[in-house]
Write a protein that holds these residues in place. Structure first.
Motif, PDB file in Angstrom:
ATOM      1  N   LEU A  88     101.490  64.648 -37.955  1.00 13.55           N
ATOM      2  CA  LEU A  88     101.614  66.069 -38.338  1.00 13.55           C
ATOM      3  C   LEU A  88     100.477  66.903 -37.733  1.00 13.55           C
ATOM      4  CD1 LEU A  88     102.631  65.710 -42.098  1.00 13.55           C
ATOM      5  CD2 LEU A  88     104.085  66.555 -40.229  1.00 13.55           C
ATOM      6  N   ASP A  89      99.298  66.293 -37.604  1.00 17.99           N
ATOM      7  CA  ASP A  89      98.141  67.038 -37.089  1.00 17.99           C
ATOM      8  C   ASP A  89      98.212  67.283 -35.585  1.00 17.99           C
ATOM      9  OD1 ASP A  89      97.012  67.049 -39.638  1.00 17.99           O
ATOM     10  OD2 ASP A  89      96.137  65.054 -39.328  1.00 17.99           O
ATOM     11  N   GLU A  90      99.051  66.552 -34.892  1.00 23.99           N
ATOM     12  CA  GLU A  90      99.135  66.710 -33.428  1.00 23.99           C
ATOM     13  C   GLU A  90     100.396  67.456 -32.987  1.00 23.99           C
ATOM     14  OE1 GLU A  90      96.618  66.084 -31.712  1.00 23.99           O
ATOM     15  OE2 GLU A  90      95.478  64.551 -32.805  1.00 23.99           O
ATOM     16  N   LEU A  91     101.256  67.830 -33.948  1.00 22.76           N
ATOM     17  CA  LEU A  91     102.532  68.449 -33.557  1.00 22.76           C
ATOM     18  C   LEU A  91     102.340  69.766 -32.802  1.00 22.76           C
ATOM     19  CD1 LEU A  91     104.841  67.777 -36.628  1.00 22.76           C
ATOM     20  CD2 LEU A  91     104.942  66.725 -34.369  1.00 22.76           C
ATOM     21  N   ASP A  92     101.261  70.499 -33.136  1.00 23.18           N
ATOM     22  CA  ASP A  92     100.967  71.748 -32.427  1.00 23.18           C
ATOM     23  C   ASP A  92     101.025  71.584 -30.913  1.00 23.18           C
ATOM     24  OD1 ASP A  92     100.628  73.980 -33.936  1.00 23.18           O
ATOM     25  OD2 ASP A  92      98.512  73.624 -34.383  1.00 23.18           O
ATOM     26  N   ARG A  93     100.453  70.487 -30.438  1.00 18.80           N
ATOM     27  CA  ARG A  93     100.408  70.249 -28.989  1.00 18.80           C
ATOM     28  C   ARG A  93     101.810  70.165 -28.407  1.00 18.80           C
ATOM     29  NH1 ARG A  93      95.433  68.024 -27.465  1.00 18.80           N
ATOM     30  NH2 ARG A  93      94.193  67.148 -29.158  1.00 18.80           N
ATOM     31  N   TYR A  94     102.696  69.474 -29.128  1.00 20.20           N
ATOM     32  CA  TYR A  94     104.033  69.223 -28.583  1.00 20.20           C
ATOM     33  C   TYR A  94     104.968  70.404 -28.796  1.00 20.20           C
ATOM     34  CZ  TYR A  94     102.599  64.576 -27.431  1.00 20.20           C
ATOM     35  OH  TYR A  94     101.947  63.518 -26.849  1.00 20.20           O
ATOM     36  N   LEU A  95     104.818  71.104 -29.910  1.00 20.21           N
ATOM     37  CA  LEU A  95     105.705  72.243 -30.169  1.00 20.21           C
ATOM     38  C   LEU A  95     105.451  73.374 -29.179  1.00 20.21           C
ATOM     39  CD1 LEU A  95     105.680  72.238 -34.069  1.00 20.21           C
ATOM     40  CD2 LEU A  95     107.445  71.363 -32.524  1.00 20.21           C
ATOM     41  N   ALA A  96     104.318  73.338 -28.480  1.00 21.45           N
ATOM     42  CA  ALA A  96     104.001  74.387 -27.507  1.00 21.45           C
ATOM     43  C   ALA A  96     104.635  74.128 -26.147  1.00 21.45           C
ATOM     44  CB  ALA A  96     102.489  74.505 -27.349  1.00 21.45           C
ATOM     45  N   LYS A  97     105.303  72.994 -25.968  1.00 22.03           N
ATOM     46  CA  LYS A  97     105.752  72.634 -24.617  1.00 22.03           C
ATOM     47  C   LYS A  97     107.086  73.283 -24.245  1.00 22.03           C
ATOM     48  CE  LYS A  97     103.142  68.373 -24.595  1.00 22.03           C
ATOM     49  NZ  LYS A  97     102.081  68.624 -23.601  1.00 22.03           N
ATOM     50  N   ASP A  98     107.293  73.413 -22.914  1.00 27.00           N
ATOM     51  CA  ASP A  98     108.400  74.222 -22.404  1.00 27.00           C
ATOM     52  C   ASP A  98     109.793  73.768 -22.844  1.00 27.00           C
ATOM     53  OD1 ASP A  98     106.560  75.751 -21.107  1.00 27.00           O
ATOM     54  OD2 ASP A  98     106.913  74.884 -19.125  1.00 27.00           O
ATOM     55  N   ARG A  99     110.064  72.480 -22.875  1.00 27.14           N
ATOM     56  CA  ARG A  99     111.434  72.038 -23.141  1.00 27.14           C
ATOM     57  C   ARG A  99     111.682  71.775 -24.626  1.00 27.14           C
ATOM     58  NH1 ARG A  99     113.631  71.353 -18.164  1.00 27.14           N
ATOM     59  NH2 ARG A  99     115.568  70.608 -19.082  1.00 27.14           N
ATOM     60  N   VAL A 100     110.728  72.137 -25.478  1.00 25.19           N
ATOM     61  CA  VAL A 100     110.921  71.971 -26.922  1.00 25.19           C
ATOM     62  C   VAL A 100     111.585  73.224 -27.472  1.00 25.19           C
ATOM     63  CG1 VAL A 100     109.763  71.652 -29.133  1.00 25.19           C
ATOM     64  CG2 VAL A 100     108.957  70.430 -27.111  1.00 25.19           C
ATOM     65  N   VAL A 101     112.810  73.077 -27.986  1.00 29.25           N
ATOM     66  CA  VAL A 101     113.590  74.245 -28.392  1.00 29.25           C
ATOM     67  C   VAL A 101     113.752  74.357 -29.907  1.00 29.25           C
ATOM     68  CG1 VAL A 101     114.802  74.459 -26.186  1.00 29.25           C
ATOM     69  CG2 VAL A 101     115.749  72.967 -27.981  1.00 29.25           C
ATOM     70  N   ALA A 102     113.159  73.444 -30.670  1.00 28.68           N
ATOM     71  CA  ALA A 102     113.185  73.550 -32.137  1.00 28.68           C
ATOM     72  C   ALA A 102     112.213  72.536 -32.728  1.00 28.68           C
ATOM     73  CB  ALA A 102     114.589  73.296 -32.691  1.00 28.68           C
ATOM     74  N   VAL A 103     111.915  72.728 -34.015  1.00 28.23           N
ATOM     75  CA  VAL A 103     111.215  71.720 -34.791  1.00 28.23           C
ATOM     76  C   VAL A 103     112.302  70.843 -35.432  1.00 28.23           C
ATOM     77  CG1 VAL A 103     109.715  71.297 -36.776  1.00 28.23           C
ATOM     78  CG2 VAL A 103     109.300  73.268 -35.296  1.00 28.23           C
ATOM     79  N   GLY A 104     112.235  69.532 -35.247  1.00 29.33           N
ATOM     80  CA  GLY A 104     113.278  68.696 -35.849  1.00 29.33           C
ATOM     81  C   GLY A 104     113.209  67.272 -35.348  1.00 29.33           C
ATOM     82  N   GLU A 105     113.951  66.357 -35.973  1.00 27.22           N
ATOM     83  CA  GLU A 105     114.655  66.551 -37.230  1.00 27.22           C
ATOM     84  C   GLU A 105     113.672  66.484 -38.379  1.00 27.22           C
ATOM     85  OE1 GLU A 105     118.384  64.187 -37.887  1.00 27.22           O
ATOM     86  OE2 GLU A 105     118.056  63.532 -35.836  1.00 27.22           O
ATOM     87  N   ILE A 106     113.749  67.512 -39.224  1.00 29.04           N
ATOM     88  CA  ILE A 106     113.006  67.472 -40.474  1.00 29.04           C
ATOM     89  C   ILE A 106     114.032  67.428 -41.611  1.00 29.04           C
ATOM     90  CG2 ILE A 106     110.940  68.590 -39.597  1.00 29.04           C
ATOM     91  CD1 ILE A 106     112.003  71.276 -40.518  1.00 29.04           C
ATOM     92  N   GLY A 107     113.574  67.372 -42.857  1.00 24.11           N
ATOM     93  CA  GLY A 107     114.527  67.360 -43.964  1.00 24.11           C
ATOM     94  C   GLY A 107     114.240  66.237 -44.932  1.00 24.11           C
ATOM     95  N   TYR A 108     115.267  65.860 -45.675  1.00 26.48           N
ATOM     96  CA  TYR A 108     115.114  64.825 -46.694  1.00 26.48           C
ATOM     97  C   TYR A 108     115.843  63.549 -46.311  1.00 26.48           C
ATOM     98  CZ  TYR A 108     113.176  68.193 -50.009  1.00 26.48           C
ATOM     99  OH  TYR A 108     112.383  69.105 -50.628  1.00 26.48           O
ATOM    100  N   ASP A 109     115.206  62.430 -46.640  1.00 28.43           N
ATOM    101  CA  ASP A 109     115.892  61.140 -46.590  1.00 28.43           C
ATOM    102  C   ASP A 109     116.099  60.669 -48.029  1.00 28.43           C
ATOM    103  OD1 ASP A 109     116.896  58.722 -45.253  1.00 28.43           O
ATOM    104  OD2 ASP A 109     115.124  57.765 -46.134  1.00 28.43           O
ATOM    105  N   SER A 110     114.996  60.392 -48.742  1.00 27.80           N
ATOM    106  CA  SER A 110     115.096  59.949 -50.140  1.00 27.80           C
ATOM    107  C   SER A 110     114.558  60.971 -51.136  1.00 27.80           C
ATOM    108  CB  SER A 110     114.336  58.635 -50.327  1.00 27.80           C
ATOM    109  OG  SER A 110     114.761  57.688 -49.381  1.00 27.80           O
TER     110      SER A 110
END
Lengths: 284, 225
Positions: A88-110
């Motif tokens: 979670l602490d490193e997601l900033d780096r990846y969410l800034a990249k050119d081919r990233v078009v959404a945050v996901g998959e997030i949500g609930y499992d259990s």
């Protein structure tokens, strides 16, 4: 017919699949980050996976004339493993990249407190990065899980049109469309949703704010389910424009909100490599 | 010695060319980003990857592309020194795509890192991406890479058909041992009936004794001129 598969795990698929998909009309895909069928045990495994979603896989897809984008997140299942949480602490780096078009998959499992925390935090990241969010709904206790997901989405303050709730069925589609979020459907060979049931849902709820995907991965699944749904729509009396809306214009509109979709068709190049490595055999 | 190489000891300052090349939106974004990084170094982690999208990626001059230059400007804005700077730069490289990694490698000579970034150069030289290998063999590697590794890197360029005029520092760092390695390589090629790349010949000619009594090799060295 042009098709955009808004949710497919190509890392698990073969070059034969890419060929068949192109022949069926698939020109663009989004690959959400998810789990691998067996648990990862360290954050570094995620980073290598993210690097693959942003590097090797778009290279592979381009060799078959398909544009490949991805979504990045810590998935709900592994959000329960404390060893994976540093991701979670490193997601900033990846969410800034050119081919990233959404945050996901997030949500609930259990629906655990850990999943609550990861979901809320990653919805905030979507807001900060001005990205849409791809939200998975749980396989077990789906209706209750979908209601709870919608509550968390509302509390987060993200605009509903930036959110798709995925893997919906007849019982969950109504509340999602009412919320202003997008409705995603994964068409599977046996479980989740079939193309004929999908056609009935489209007849009842219309073609707006609906995304249809194959969600094909390493399990029993079919990367051509998008095309088969399009064919079932035509057989049921929908016209070409409705098919184009559901299978192309809708996903383009949804992920286009990222400002990062570049849809010109890639030209396969036999000589191209990624980091000096290629999909040729007998060569590099 | 008549060896033509990229002989820059430091790369051109990326700032002036960039300011001229960027449009208002991109320039405003970059200036804001530089201020953010100067105030809060961790901001570089989300700004550095976004550069290509915000500023473009055309060629700026013979050393920089626009995205590499803009990324270099962000790195030079980091208010960090020594190991802390090396750690931040190393992690940008580790999480970077090839374009980000090229930018890190090209910016190394502008950063006060001593030999703390040699690991990045070495990692690149183990790989197969010729664009990264070329970026790694700039002024930083010329100044910091130990002799044996520098020689191996030059030989790897020869094998990967990277023109040697793109390797910084060859004019001063080429030594007798490198000439011996290249002479042996040329000899091997001649015996196999294969072409010898022209650009290795000046290095060999500069140390004529490495040729020894190998007549074919002497012939190849003379032929060109």
């Amino acid at each position: 017919m042009r098709i955009f598969d808004p949710h497919i795990h190509m890392t698990s698929r073969t070059t034969d699949d890419y060929e068949a998909m192109y022949a069926a009309g698939v020109r663009a895909v989004v690959e959400p980050a998810f789990w691998l069928g067996q648990p990862r045990t360290s954050p570094e495994s995620f980073y290598d996976y993210f690097d693959g979603l942003l590097g090797w896989e778009p290279y592979r897809a381009a060799q078959f004339g398909i544009q490949h984008f991805c979504t990045i997140a810590l998935n709900p299942k592994e959000a329960n493993d404390p060893r994976c949480l540093p991701v979670l602490d490193e997601l900033d780096r990846y969410l800034a990249k050119d081919r990233v078009v959404a945050v996901g998959e997030i949500g609930y499992d259990s629906m655990t407190p850990e999943e609550d925390e990861a979901l809320a935090r990653q919805l905030q990241l979507a807001i900060e990065h001005e990205l849409p969010a791809l939200v998975h709904t749980p396989h077990r206790d789906k209706a209750a899980g979908t209601r709870r997901t919608l509550d968390v989405v509302r509390e987060s303050g993200i605009a509903p049109e930036l959110v798709v709730l995925d893997h919906l069925n007849e019982l969950t589609v109504g509340m999602v469309l009412d919320s202003g979020c997008w409705a995603g459907f994964s068409i599977y060979p046996k479980t989740k949703m079939s193309e004929d049931r999908m056609v009935e849902i489209l007849k009842e709820h219309g073609t707006g704010r609906v995304l249809v995907n194959s969600a094909a991965d390493w399990g029993r699944s079919d990367p051509l389910k998008t095309r088969k749904t399009a064919d079932a729509m035509l057989a049921a009396g929908f016209d070409d424009d409705a098919v184009d809306e559901v299978l192309w214009r809708n996903p383009v509109a949804f992920y286009g909100q990222s400002g990062r979709l570049e849809l010109e068709e890639p030209k396969p190049d036999e000589e191209a490599t990624f980091r000096g490595n290629s999909i040729r055999r007998g060569g590099a | 010695m008549a060896v033509t190489t990229a002989s820059l000891s430091t790369p051109p300052d990326p700032q002036p060319g960039l300011i001229a090349a960027l449009d208002d939106t991109a320039r405003t974004w970059l200036e804001g980003s530089v201020a953010e990084v100067a105030a809060e170094p961790a901001a570089v982690r989300r700004l550095f990857p976004a550069v290509r999208r915000r500023c473009g990626h055309g060629r700026l001059d013979s050393y920089w592309t626009v995205d590499e230059a803009a990324r270099a400007v962000l790195l030079t804005a980091l208010p960090l020194r020594g190991q802390a700077l090396a750690d931040e730069v190393t992690r940008l490289h580790r999480h970077g795509d090839p374009a980000e990694q090229r930018a890190v490698l090209r910016a190394l000579p502008l950063l006060d890192l001593g030999d703390l970034a040699l690991a990045l150069v070495r990692e690149t030289l183990r790989g197969n991406d010729t664009t990264l290998i070329e970026a790694a063999l700039g002024p930083y590697a010329a100044a910091h890479l130990p002799d044996a590794e520098y020689r191996q890197a030059v030989l790897k360029c020869v094998f990967y058909e990277i023109p040697l005029d793109r390797v910084t520092g060859l004019g001063t760092r080429a030594d007798r041992e490198l000439a011996r390695m290249l002479a042996d390589f040329a000899h091997e090629r001649i015996v196999a009936g294969r072409d010898v790349p022209e650009d290795i010949l000046p290095v060999v000619r500069a140390f004529p004794d490495v040729v020894g009594g190998r007549a074919e090799l002497q012939h190849a060295l003379k032929e060109e001129g």
